[in-house]
Scaffold this motif. Sequence first.
Motif, PDB file in Angstrom:
ATOM      1  N   ARG A 142       0.869  -1.112  -0.024  1.00  0.00           N
ATOM      2  CA  ARG A 142       0.067  -0.023  -0.042  1.00  0.00           C
ATOM      3  C   ARG A 142       0.774   1.429   0.045  1.00  0.00           C
ATOM      4  O   ARG A 142       0.358   2.205  -0.682  1.00  0.00           O
ATOM      5  N   TYR A 143       1.927   1.123   0.852  1.00  0.00           N
ATOM      6  CA  TYR A 143       2.841   2.321   0.850  1.00  0.00           C
ATOM      7  C   TYR A 143       3.595   2.562  -0.540  1.00  0.00           C
ATOM      8  O   TYR A 143       3.566   3.665  -1.173  1.00  0.00           O
ATOM      9  N   LEU A 144       4.166   1.470  -1.105  1.00  0.00           N
ATOM     10  CA  LEU A 144       4.924   1.774  -2.238  1.00  0.00           C
ATOM     11  C   LEU A 144       3.785   2.104  -3.702  1.00  0.00           C
ATOM     12  O   LEU A 144       4.200   2.537  -4.563  1.00  0.00           O
ATOM     13  N   GLY A 145       2.284   1.677  -3.173  1.00  0.00           N
ATOM     14  CA  GLY A 145       1.253   2.220  -4.235  1.00  0.00           C
ATOM     15  C   GLY A 145       0.796   3.693  -3.880  1.00  0.00           C
ATOM     16  O   GLY A 145      -0.219   4.106  -4.796  1.00  0.00           O
ATOM     17  N   GLY A 146       1.675   4.395  -3.059  1.00  0.00           N
ATOM     18  CA  GLY A 146       1.291   5.859  -2.974  1.00  0.00           C
ATOM     19  C   GLY A 146       0.497   5.932  -1.759  1.00  0.00           C
ATOM     20  O   GLY A 146      -0.016   7.190  -1.560  1.00  0.00           O
ATOM     21  N   GLU A 147      -0.043   5.202  -0.945  1.00  0.00           N
ATOM     22  CA  GLU A 147      -0.893   5.274   0.039  1.00  0.00           C
ATOM     23  C   GLU A 147      -0.097   6.237   1.187  1.00  0.00           C
ATOM     24  O   GLU A 147       1.010   5.723   1.663  1.00  0.00           O
ATOM     25  N   GLN A 148      -0.738   7.042   1.900  1.00  0.00           N
ATOM     26  CA  GLN A 148      -0.100   7.695   2.940  1.00  0.00           C
ATOM     27  C   GLN A 148      -0.265   6.990   4.163  1.00  0.00           C
ATOM     28  O   GLN A 148      -1.686   6.757   4.622  1.00  0.00           O
ATOM     29  N   VAL A 149       0.684   6.607   5.001  1.00  0.00           N
ATOM     30  CA  VAL A 149       0.565   5.877   6.016  1.00  0.00           C
ATOM     31  C   VAL A 149       0.312   6.777   7.254  1.00  0.00           C
ATOM     32  O   VAL A 149       1.184   7.671   7.585  1.00  0.00           O
TER      33      VAL A 149
END
Length: 731
Positions: free
Chosen positions: A251-258
């Motif tokens: 999810r992080y590599l997909g651009g999602e902000q954690v």
Amino acid sequence: MGDKTQTHPGAAGRAVAADHPASLRNVVLVGHSGSGKTTLVEALALTAGAVNRAGRVEDGGTVSDHDEIEHRQQRSVQLSLVPLEWDGIKVNVLDTPGYADFVGELRAGLRAADAALFVVSASDGVDGSTRMVWEECAAVGMPRAIVVTHLEAARADFEEMTRVCAETFGGDDPDAVLPLYLPLHGPQGPDGHAPVTGLVGLLSQKLFDYSSGERKESEPGPEQLPDITQARNRLIEGIIAESEDETLMDRYLGGEQVEVKTLVEDLERAVARGTFFPVLAAAPAAGGARQGIGTVELLELITRGFPTPFEHPTPGVTTIDGAPREIKPCDVDGPLVAEVVKTSSDPYVGRISLVRVFSGVLRPDQTVHVSGHGMTDRGHEDHDVDERVGALSMPFGKQQRPVPQAVAGDLVCVAKLTRAETGDTLSAKDDPLVMEPWRMPDPLLPLAIQAHSKADEDKLSQGLSRLVAEDPTMRLEQNQDTHQVVLWCLGEAHADVALERLRTRYGVQVDVVPHRVSLRETFAHRSAGRGRHVKQSGGHGQYAICEIEVEPLPGGSGIEFVDKVVGGAVPRQFIPSVEKGVRAQAAKGVASGHPLIDVRVTLLDGKAHSVDSSDAAFQTAGALALREAAADARIHLLEPVAEVSVLVGDDYVGAVMSDLSGRRGRVLGTEQTAGGRTVIRAEVPEIEIGRYAVDLRSLSHGTARFDRRYVRHEPMPAQVAERVREQARDS
């Protein structure tokens, strides 16, 4: 951990207590001598309010007051406990000596703690002994963090030191060693050095400025954001790599902000599991500042990221008969199981035991069972005794503050346990248990001592027994061959402290004398001797004559006595008397006063008198015959030989092997081990390795260690034997 600004109300002037294991944290500070551990402890105490700005507790003294020996030596030589409170959490900070001679105190601290804080100097780097302790912690999965000190040094470079720590401690995963904060630098001075004035929180992207003496939060400027963003992204990736949520990285590599909250929670879990090792920076408070740089951040890491005692498995426990006993980790309702991790003597209170409670609850005036097993080789006899616990207290400098009880997971000082020694187990008197002892380094430096005067001689035995009760890394030997009292120590500084404690604590003055190894004698070839003991002085006389032959035997054979008398020349009842005399003389030696070994003595002939022969006469004749045989023979002086195993970094293998050869050593082989190290096995005469513990440390810059075991006695070279004989004649 969450980069929150906090002003702690302070705990000065009152003892810190915890009534539940969840509100406890036990952390041990590890680092080489001079890395700044004690200074850091004092800064943490100041921030937590345990001391005032002058560094003193309410009723006098500093929170890290040391004994006179530490003041004289200008270094820590013993484990010390400093209890603090932060956010309702009691933090037991264990400050350990950094000098290699006092590694026993360090191991005691590791046993008592649930997590380790490695203190690394930005100006000195990471030494070999610190690397070895890190590996020990890794082997048992102990959670660790790193704090970089001495940032005020002219050449201090936090970023470079973080890289060194990642390479040194990260192993196959350097991304598991990453900074949580970056230093915030002030304007450059005339010397070009920009002092550290605060920290930059990477997760919160906030600045924490300490330059005013108090921690102030602000937003970073545009020029600071690129460096912050780069370091922050790497930290986030490192945290996510350790996350239990396997979808988080995708999810992080997909651009999602954690969310920061999620990152902090994952970080805390990874630190507590011992799979992620954050790097922080710290500097002591300057001027009138109440908070040192990084101390708030460190306390937040300890209270929120380090594990509770519930997550510390209980060391192996058995009954006193050796049957295994399962004890739940940190079970307040379980049976009492506690361990003495340090013993010290106070001139006013007497013996004080620092105890870690692993199960149950320890209370004042409680009768407990004290068990000590498995250390007879170090002069600690196995013992089982019931004792009544005195007052329970927590140390604040030189003060002891009473506490009502100590629950599982806590550390406490116990008074008046007169029989308890370091490493002993405390348990219920009706349910006696024994904890598996922690690994102690083997003392390999001999210190031969003798009482300075008759008055000292009367007190020496009791003083030595108290000394080894406090320090299980010291071994006491009463050598029956050399008739010397020998204290085996870890190094010269360890030996100096032992002598100083004997003098100042126990009033015993001793002299150090040259250490002697246990030499032996043997015959180089076959020889014969005649013993004639004939005396007549009125009444019953003394009459005994015997003839013997002596021949050498292979090593390890001892003394063999053979009877080949024929015709009753020596009556049967006196043949054991001849053997007794021969063996008594062999024990005394025949040439230089060392025991005779590895020979066969054959009784061939003799004469007796019907009235004047006796047991005593034939004993004397046997001894005389052996002495005469020795006078006509060449006698070899035998020296003990030890097998030495040296674990050393590959960079020092050549130097160590060359040094062993110079000690008349025979290298048996080498073996590569993990971490770029080699094990060298060699056989070396013991007379050549009396100071090897000191010399090897110097040769390898403190990165090598060795062990030894006796193998055999073998003939000493003629020139060395003559030198030893000359020294014996001169003494």
